[in-house]
Structures are given as structure tokens and as C-alpha cells.
Design an enzyme around this catalytic site. Structure first.
Site, PDB file in Angstrom:
ATOM      1  N   GLY A 121       0.804  -1.217   0.000  1.00 32.36           N
ATOM      2  CA  GLY A 121       0.000   0.000   0.000  1.00 32.36           C
ATOM      3  C   GLY A 121       0.840   1.273   0.000  1.00 32.36           C
ATOM      4  O   GLY A 121       1.750   1.446   0.802  1.00 32.36           O
ATOM      5  N   LEU A 146       0.367   0.773   7.164  1.00 28.25           N
ATOM      6  CA  LEU A 146       0.743   1.333   5.855  1.00 28.25           C
ATOM      7  C   LEU A 146       2.128   1.987   5.805  1.00 28.25           C
ATOM      8  O   LEU A 146       2.310   3.020   5.151  1.00 28.25           O
ATOM      9  CB  LEU A 146      -0.309   2.353   5.381  1.00 28.25           C
ATOM     10  N   ASN A 169      -1.377  -0.728  -5.066  1.00 27.59           N
ATOM     11  CA  ASN A 169      -2.394  -0.483  -4.047  1.00 27.59           C
ATOM     12  C   ASN A 169      -2.174   0.913  -3.464  1.00 27.59           C
ATOM     13  O   ASN A 169      -1.057   1.254  -3.073  1.00 27.59           O
ATOM     14  CB  ASN A 169      -2.239  -1.576  -2.979  1.00 27.59           C
ATOM     15  N   CYS A 197      -8.108  -0.486   4.945  1.00 25.72           N
ATOM     16  CA  CYS A 197      -7.076  -0.788   5.922  1.00 25.72           C
ATOM     17  C   CYS A 197      -7.587  -0.468   7.332  1.00 25.72           C
ATOM     18  O   CYS A 197      -7.947   0.671   7.607  1.00 25.72           O
ATOM     19  CB  CYS A 197      -5.803   0.010   5.655  1.00 25.72           C
ATOM     20  N   GLY A 239      -6.984 -16.163   3.638  1.00 29.69           N
ATOM     21  CA  GLY A 239      -6.583 -17.474   4.161  1.00 29.69           C
ATOM     22  C   GLY A 239      -6.219 -18.517   3.133  1.00 29.69           C
ATOM     23  O   GLY A 239      -6.170 -19.715   3.447  1.00 29.69           O
TER      24      GLY A 239
END
Lengths: 261, 306
Positions: B48, B75, B101, B131, B246
Site C-alpha cells: 500500500g 501502511l 495499491n 485498511c 486465508g
């Protein structure tokens, strides 16, 4: 260059209270690892614990093609590792991290270690050849004192301190170290151990204008520098920033570490 | 030799396979390149990026949970200029889809980032409005349909020809509604899920383990929630869905694809196995071969409900 590897466990032995040393076969690590570097080990096989655990490389045997990791059983991951039987395969990534600096060609070095922080310092004494070396090791008590024979073999002078006085002199290792500095000159200090100890070693070194490197511990994610969780605050060129303990560390110059983060 | 066609199309981009390295778990590519050939990836979504350098949150930034992790990085990144100067030259050498991103404190920051990046040699922009680890911006735009629609419609015109992927937070009541709002705002695709807000406590010090108190949960622990959300979103929107949460093996990715994901992202898995993306890719290929399918498109959204 680090690699994801598997290696046969040769030995996995308890060497102190909750403290173990595991010997693993790896030609690549034994030939290439440098003092201060670590291995990131998958301790179990399931999804919990999920992450690898980082352990300092404690020595290498270049003839046999193996390396040792020292560790303390603290939680689920290290408990699983302590149950790993000789003969089984260990999944690890190594060698990782920035090693201790040897580029000064130092004549007289001192290593200051506390608890399980002594591991990378043994490797350092084994590899860095210099005219004179002194080791100052601190432990909580004699039961936690480990690798004393090895340290004694690889250092010119060995000073032990314990918190309870059950071995060596009673008190903090930093006191023994500072006292020795009044008698003896060193041109490089290497330290690894709990943060209060490192901070004090850094202060002592700074006060006397000595060069000093410390190896830090931080909760890690990947160990290879992609996740940015193992942040350590340092001050470089007047600017504070978070660096990755796994990549730009774990070894830092003590004067650049911002201790009270 | 494989007879299976692994390629997928997302918003006009052709990916050689559906596996993308997820933002925040692959840095800017260089570190992972030491472990495998990044050209084998379908894509890479780099860490990011904000307009100005960002220091990140105080440590500890990670706590382990059953089959998962909580992180509170916040970030940390070198800022747009340093990214263009120091990271982009390496990324440009890669033959894979490059996604950047972006996160901002204000709509203007998002727009500036998109405008500058639309002129760079990258393939797509991923709008991070999800985020959980920063105080301003980010998630504050992503929690309501109105907020998402507004920020997406503001940023989209600055993306030029680059597709805009909107990364969604699972920390909402109805993620389908949020995805629809992203589509209405002009998103070319959505990616989900970002992390679930969580907390872990050290019972002896009686303090949160994370220096930021809260953090984002990821890893196998969140997979079933993520699959459900990908399913819900896929039913609601027409734009492609990129699924994550996951994924550590091929079978996990297949679940997401059956639920409607055209591509998948692998994040936490990479922290354990640097080449986790390749393992996932191999697993997808094995599944397609074993089940006699010729292409990924044969299974995307092909879930059969009871």
C-alpha cells in the site's frame, strides 16, 4: 542469499533450564552463514502455530556441513521444536538478516550477552579472529547458564554474572563489563540480550566513544522483509524511521537505535 | 506439459494465471524474487502506497492467533516519489500484471496518486479503502455505500486507461451493498476481503499484544468468512471479483473460484512459505486436470447451492 530449505536434525538437546540447542544438516547454511544471522523455522506442521520462529545461528560446522540454533521454550512453537526428534526433517529459511560487522578488522573485541542472547555471540567468537577477545555473559541463575565451555574455548577471557549469584559474580553483566573497561581497552563491542541490557551497553559504549553493535529481537512475521511487522525504530541522518529487524537488522549500531519507542 | 488454460481476464487485463501476490505481503517484489521467479505469477499487488512517506505504527505489529495472525503495520511505505524512483524500475522488468495499491487521507490524495500512477508503467490500481490500521482515510471511506461510491467516482477519472480495483473491508454489515456501490461508482473490479478487525491480549501484562491495540486478522482462520463474502458479492455485481482470505493451497483457491472469484490473492500464506503463490497455482492446475476441466473459466462461479 537465503533459501527455503529442509535439513535433517542431527541432535536436539536440552542444555539449560528450558533452553535447547538443535543441530541441523545444511551445507549451504554452514558455508554461508555469518555471525548475527538467523534461521526462520517452521516448528510444527499444522496451521497453528502458523508462523515460522526466528532463531539465532549459534555455531556452524563447516566440515560436517551443519549448524546449531539455540532456543528457549517459551510457547507452543518452541515446545513443538523441542520435541523434534533427531533424524526428522526441519523446514527452515536461512541464512537471514544482516550479520555483525567484521569489516573494521578489530584487534580487541568484547561480546556482552544476556540469557539466550549469548547464542549469536558464540558464533561470532568462533568466526571473527582477532588478537584479543573477552566475553561477558549474564544469566538469571546457574540453571540458565549455557555454553560456558564453548565460550571459554573461543574467548581469551570469560566473565560470568548471575542475578542471584549462583554462578560467577552476583549482579548485572553490564556492571562487570563496565568495570573491565576501566582496566582494558576494546575497539569493538558486540551485544545481544534483553533490551535494558542492550540499552545500558550502548550507553557505556557511547560514553567512552566505543563502537558497538547490538542484535535485536522483535516479533516477526515473514523473516524475509516482505511484511514490515518487525519494526525497529532507528535514527539515521537525524531522521527517525522504522526499519525491518529481519532485513536491515537484526544487527544495528547501538547509537542509531531509538530505545524508548 | 499442461493442456489446461490457466489464464483469466479481469477488467481488460489478461493474467497468465489467476494467482496474484496480495498487497502488504510481498513488499515491492524484490525480496520475494530471491525465492522464486515472479514472472510465474498471474499478478503482483505491491505494498500500500501513500502520497507522502509513512512511518507506520509502533511495534509490536503482529500477534499470532489460532490459524491466523493479527497485524497492525499501519501502511508503512516510502511514499509515491520514492516508489517511482526506487521500486518501479524493478517492477517494470517483470512479465506479470503489476497492481499498485493506494491509500490516502483525503479524496484529493487518492486522486493525485491515481493520476501520477496512471502515467506509470503499471497495469492496474487497487484502491485501498479498507485498511483497519490507520486512523484517517482508508477505511473511513470504505464502510458505507455512499462513502465508497463517492470516493470511487472521484478517483476513477484520474486512472486514465488503468483498471480500478476496489479492495473491500469485511468489517461491515452487508458487503454486497458496498460492492454494488463500488460498481456504481465506476470500479472495474473488486477485491476482498481485507483483514477483519481483531484484538489479542497478553493476560499477564493485561495489555493488548499489538502496539496499536487492534489489528487486522488474516490467514486460514478467516477463510470461511471470506468465501461467504466472495459468494455474496459475486451474486450482486457484474464486475469481476478477486477473492482472498486465508488461501494457502490450491483447494482454498478453488473454493473462492467456485464462489465466483475470477482470480485470487495469496497474502498471509506467503509469510510462511515465500513461494506459497506457486503452490496455490500448482494446486489449481492439479484440480482442473483431475476434474477434467480445460480452463479456469469452467469453474468460476460454478458453485451449486443446495
Amino acid at each position: 542469499m537465503s533459501r527455503q530449505l529442509t535439513g535433517r536434525v542431527i541432535e536436539n538437546r536440552q542444555i539449560g533450564q528450558d533452553v535447547f540447542k538443535i543441530t541441523v544438516e545444511s551445507e549451504l547454511v554452514s558455508q554461508n552463514a555469518l555471525p548475527g544471522q538467523f534461521a526462520n523455522v517452521r516448528c510444527g506442521r499444522g496451521l497453528t502455530p502458523l508462523l515460522r520462529r526466528p532463531f539465532s545461528i549459534c555455531s556452524v560446522d563447516r566440515e560436517k556441513g551443519s549448524f546449531d540454533l539455540g532456543y528457549q521454550v517459551r510457547g507452543e512453537g518452541t515446545r513443538l521444536l523441542s520435541e523434534t526428534a533427531p533424524g526428522s526433517q526441519l523446514d527452515f529459511i536461512a541464512p537471514l538478516g544482516k550479520p555483525f560487522s567484521a569489516c573494521g578488522g578489530f584487534d580487541r573485541i568484547a561480546v556482552v550477552g544476556g540469557g539466550i542472547g549469548v547464542f549469536p555471540l558464540l558464533f561470532l567468537l568462533q568466526i571473527f579472529k582477532c588478537r584479543e577477545s573477552s566475553a561477558f555473559l549474564g544469566f538469571r541463575s546457574s540453571e540458565q547458564a549455557v555454553l560456558l565451555d564453548e565460550f571459554s574455548r573461543h574467548s581469551g577471557r570469560l566473565v560470568i554474572s548471575t542475578d542471584d549469584g549462583s554462578l560467577g559474580e552476583k549482579g548485572l553483566v553490564t556492571r562487570a563489563f563496565e568495570r573491565e573497561l576501566d582496566k582494558r581497552a576494546f575497539d569493538m563491542i558486540y551485544a545481544c540480550g534483553p533490551v535494558p541490557m542492550l540499552k545500558e551497553v550502548g550507553r557505556i559504549a557511547d560514553e567512552r566513544g566505543l563502537k558497538c553493535q547490538v542484535s535485536l529481537e522483535q516479533r516477526m512475521g515473514c523473516g524475509i522483509g516482505v511484511c514490515y511487522v518487525c519494526a525497529c525504530k532507528v535514527k539515521r541522518q537525524g531522521k527517525e524511521e522504522y526499519l525491518r529487524t529481519c532485513r536491515e537488522g537484526p544487527v544495528f549500531w547501538s547509537r542509531e537505535v531509538v530505545w524508548d519507542d | 506439459m499442461t493442456s489446461v488454460d490457466l489464464s483469466v481476464n479481469i477488467a481488460g487485463l489478461k493474467l497468465k494465471n489467476p494467482v496474484i501476490a496480495a498487497s502488504g505481503t510481498c513488499g515491492y517484489g524484490r525480496e520475494l524474487a530471491e525465492f522464486f521467479d515472479l514472472n510465474r505469477l498471474g499478478g503482483i499487488s505491491v505494498k500500500g502506497l501513500t502520497l507522502e512517506p509513512r512511518m507506520g505504527n509502533r511495534p509490536p505489529r503482529i500477534a499470532e492467533t489460532p490459524a491466523g495472525i493479527l497485524n497492525s503495520v499501519g501502511l508503512q511505505n516510502p511514499g509515491l516519489d520514492a516508489f517511482i524512483r526506487e521500486e518501479l524500475p524493478f517492477l517494470r522488468t517483470l512479465d506479470t500484471v503489476k497492481i499498485v495499491n493506494i491509500a490516502g487521507n483525503t479524496p484529493e490524495e487518492y486522486c493525485l496518486l491515481a493520476e501520477r500512477l496512471s502515467a506509470c508503467d503499471i497495469d492496474a490500481i487497487e484502491l485501498n479503502v479498507s485498511c483497519p490500521n490507520v486512523k484517517e482515510g482508508g477505511i473511513s471511506f470504505g464502510k458505507s455505500p455512499e462513502g465508497v461510491k463517492r470516493i470511487v467516482s472521484q478517483v476513477k477519472p484520474f486512472c486514465g486507461k488503468k483498471p480500478l480495483i476496489v479492495k473491500l473491508t469485511p468489517n461491515v454489515t452487508d458487503i454486497g451493498e458496498i460492492a454494488l456501490a463500488a460498481q456504481d461508482g465506476g470500479a472495474d473490479a473488486v477485491s476482498l476481503i481485507n483483514t477483519l478487525l481483531g484484538m489479542a491480549i497478553d493476560i499477564y501484562s493485561r495489555r493488548p499484544i499489538l502496539g496499536n491495540n487492534f489489528g487486522g486478522l488474516s490467514g486460514p482462520a478467516v477463510k470461511s468468512i471470506a468465501v461467504r463474502m466472495v459468494y455474496e458479492v459475486s451474486r450482486r455485481v457484474k464486475i469481476p471479483v478477486i477473492g482472498m482470505g486465508g488461501i494457502v493451497k490450491g483447494e482454498d483457491a478453488i473454493e473462492f473460484m467456485l464462489a465466483g472469484a475470477s482470480a485470487v490473492m495469496v497474502g498471509t500464506g506467503t509469510l510462511v512459505y515465500p513461494d506459497a503463490c506457486l503452490k496455490v497455482l500448482e494446486g489449481i492446475k492439479d484440480y482442473l486436470e483431475k476434474t477434467g476441466h480445460k480452463s479456469c473459466h469452467d469453474i468460476i462461479g460454478k458453485l451449486r447451492l443446495w
